[in-house]
Design a protein around this motif. Structure first.
Motif, PDB file in Angstrom:
ATOM      1  N   GLU A  67      40.412  29.613  44.782  1.00 15.98           N
ATOM      2  CA  GLU A  67      41.597  30.228  44.188  1.00 15.98           C
ATOM      3  C   GLU A  67      41.265  31.592  43.604  1.00 15.98           C
ATOM      4  O   GLU A  67      42.019  32.544  43.755  1.00 15.98           O
ATOM      5  CB  GLU A  67      42.176  29.312  43.093  1.00 15.98           C
ATOM      6  CG  GLU A  67      42.856  28.084  43.645  1.00 15.98           C
ATOM      7  CD  GLU A  67      43.283  27.103  42.563  1.00 15.98           C
ATOM      8  OE1 GLU A  67      43.202  27.443  41.358  1.00 15.98           O
ATOM      9  OE2 GLU A  67      43.695  25.989  42.922  1.00 15.98           O
ATOM     10  N   ARG A  68      40.112  31.691  42.946  1.00 15.44           N
ATOM     11  CA  ARG A  68      39.714  32.949  42.325  1.00 15.44           C
ATOM     12  C   ARG A  68      39.419  34.034  43.354  1.00 15.44           C
ATOM     13  O   ARG A  68      39.828  35.169  43.206  1.00 15.44           O
ATOM     14  CB  ARG A  68      38.482  32.712  41.440  1.00 15.44           C
ATOM     15  CG  ARG A  68      38.182  33.884  40.519  1.00 15.44           C
ATOM     16  CD  ARG A  68      37.101  33.565  39.523  1.00 15.44           C
ATOM     17  NE  ARG A  68      35.829  33.956  40.096  1.00 15.44           N
ATOM     18  CZ  ARG A  68      34.729  33.216  40.078  1.00 15.44           C
ATOM     19  NH1 ARG A  68      34.739  32.047  39.533  1.00 15.44           N
ATOM     20  NH2 ARG A  68      33.622  33.649  40.620  1.00 15.44           N
ATOM     21  N   PHE A  69      38.711  33.680  44.420  1.00 17.05           N
ATOM     22  CA  PHE A  69      38.297  34.682  45.409  1.00 17.05           C
ATOM     23  C   PHE A  69      39.339  34.946  46.478  1.00 17.05           C
ATOM     24  O   PHE A  69      39.383  36.024  47.045  1.00 17.05           O
ATOM     25  CB  PHE A  69      36.968  34.271  46.065  1.00 17.05           C
ATOM     26  CG  PHE A  69      35.796  34.464  45.166  1.00 17.05           C
ATOM     27  CD1 PHE A  69      35.361  35.729  44.827  1.00 17.05           C
ATOM     28  CD2 PHE A  69      35.137  33.362  44.640  1.00 17.05           C
ATOM     29  CE1 PHE A  69      34.271  35.902  43.977  1.00 17.05           C
ATOM     30  CE2 PHE A  69      34.053  33.529  43.798  1.00 17.05           C
ATOM     31  CZ  PHE A  69      33.614  34.796  43.463  1.00 17.05           C
TER      32      PHE A  69
ATOM     33  N   ALA B 122      42.706  34.558  46.050  1.00 15.71           N
ATOM     34  CA  ALA B 122      44.031  34.930  45.514  1.00 15.71           C
ATOM     35  C   ALA B 122      44.346  36.360  45.887  1.00 15.71           C
ATOM     36  O   ALA B 122      43.469  37.215  45.950  1.00 15.71           O
ATOM     37  CB  ALA B 122      44.015  34.772  43.995  1.00 15.71           C
ATOM     38  N   PRO B 123      45.625  36.629  46.179  1.00 16.21           N
ATOM     39  CA  PRO B 123      46.018  38.013  46.496  1.00 16.21           C
ATOM     40  C   PRO B 123      45.671  38.934  45.326  1.00 16.21           C
ATOM     41  O   PRO B 123      45.840  38.579  44.169  1.00 16.21           O
ATOM     42  CB  PRO B 123      47.535  37.936  46.690  1.00 16.21           C
ATOM     43  CG  PRO B 123      47.855  36.480  46.846  1.00 16.21           C
ATOM     44  CD  PRO B 123      46.745  35.712  46.194  1.00 16.21           C
ATOM     45  N   ARG B 124      45.138  40.076  45.668  1.00 19.62           N
ATOM     46  CA  ARG B 124      44.767  41.065  44.642  1.00 19.62           C
ATOM     47  C   ARG B 124      45.906  42.058  44.503  1.00 19.62           C
ATOM     48  O   ARG B 124      46.447  42.534  45.480  1.00 19.62           O
ATOM     49  CB  ARG B 124      43.492  41.780  45.047  1.00 19.62           C
ATOM     50  CG  ARG B 124      42.396  40.770  45.398  1.00 19.62           C
ATOM     51  CD  ARG B 124      41.137  41.090  44.751  1.00 19.62           C
ATOM     52  NE  ARG B 124      40.177  40.063  45.157  1.00 19.62           N
ATOM     53  CZ  ARG B 124      39.271  39.602  44.356  1.00 19.62           C
ATOM     54  NH1 ARG B 124      39.201  40.036  43.150  1.00 19.62           N
ATOM     55  NH2 ARG B 124      38.426  38.682  44.766  1.00 19.62           N
ATOM     56  N   GLY B 125      46.276  42.348  43.285  1.00 21.94           N
ATOM     57  CA  GLY B 125      47.409  43.232  43.110  1.00 21.94           C
ATOM     58  C   GLY B 125      47.240  44.211  42.083  1.00 21.94           C
ATOM     59  O   GLY B 125      46.866  45.052  41.602  1.00 21.94           O
TER      60      GLY B 125
END
Length: 156
Positions: free
Chosen positions: A149-151, A153-156
């Motif tokens: 989930e941490r790696f 997850a979409p980065r925004g």
């Protein structure tokens, strides 16, 4: 189905030669190999290890045991990573070990992992180990989910 641990060991010459190889290429080659193990359904576990300078050795030849920080004086004692594969036979384990993408100066030591069924199941410590394995598998699954989930997850 038997499990085998494949332990990667490299000589100093192999390590020096690897220093000239692009690290991204090494990651890609190992990634392809790991993906092949996964797609074949035989990968049980596997990890790379940090530089020996970050490790230490505990020697039980004295009382109390002696702790020596890395790097280690005996390069033959160093191993760099491992895989645990679950396959039908020793021959299949040998075939997978031959496919590891490494070069001269690297050895893959392969050892069969003992199975719980090889020990007396009426022994209370063996029974506890079975329960510990269940609990550990649950913890590892939770940790893997959280890491994904941490790696991922979409980065925004």
């Amino acid at each position: 189905m038997p499990r085998y641990m494949m332990i990667m060991r490299a000589t100093a010459a192999a390590e020096a030669a690897a220093a000239d190889i692009d690290f991204d290429e090494v990651i890609e080659q190992m990634g392809r190999y790991n993906e092949e193990l996964i797609n074949a359904g035989v990968l049980f576990a596997g990890e790379g290890l940090t530089d020996p300078a970050e490790g230490f050795v505990v020697d039980f030849d004295s009382d109390p045991p002696t702790v020596t920080d890395g790097p280690y004086p005996d390069p033959a004692a160093i191993f760099h990573g491992f895989w645990i594969i679950e396959v039908d036979s020793t021959d299949e384990a040998k075939a997978w070990a031959r496919k590891v993408p490494v070069g001269p100066g690297v050895r893959i030591e392969v050892r069969r992992v003992s199975e719980t069924s090889e020990f007396p199941l009426d022994n209370p410590w063996v029974r506890k180990e079975i329960q510990w394995k269940v609990e550990l598998a649950e913890k590892l699954a939770d940790k893997a989910r959280a890491e994904a989930e941490r790696f991922l997850a979409p980065r925004g």
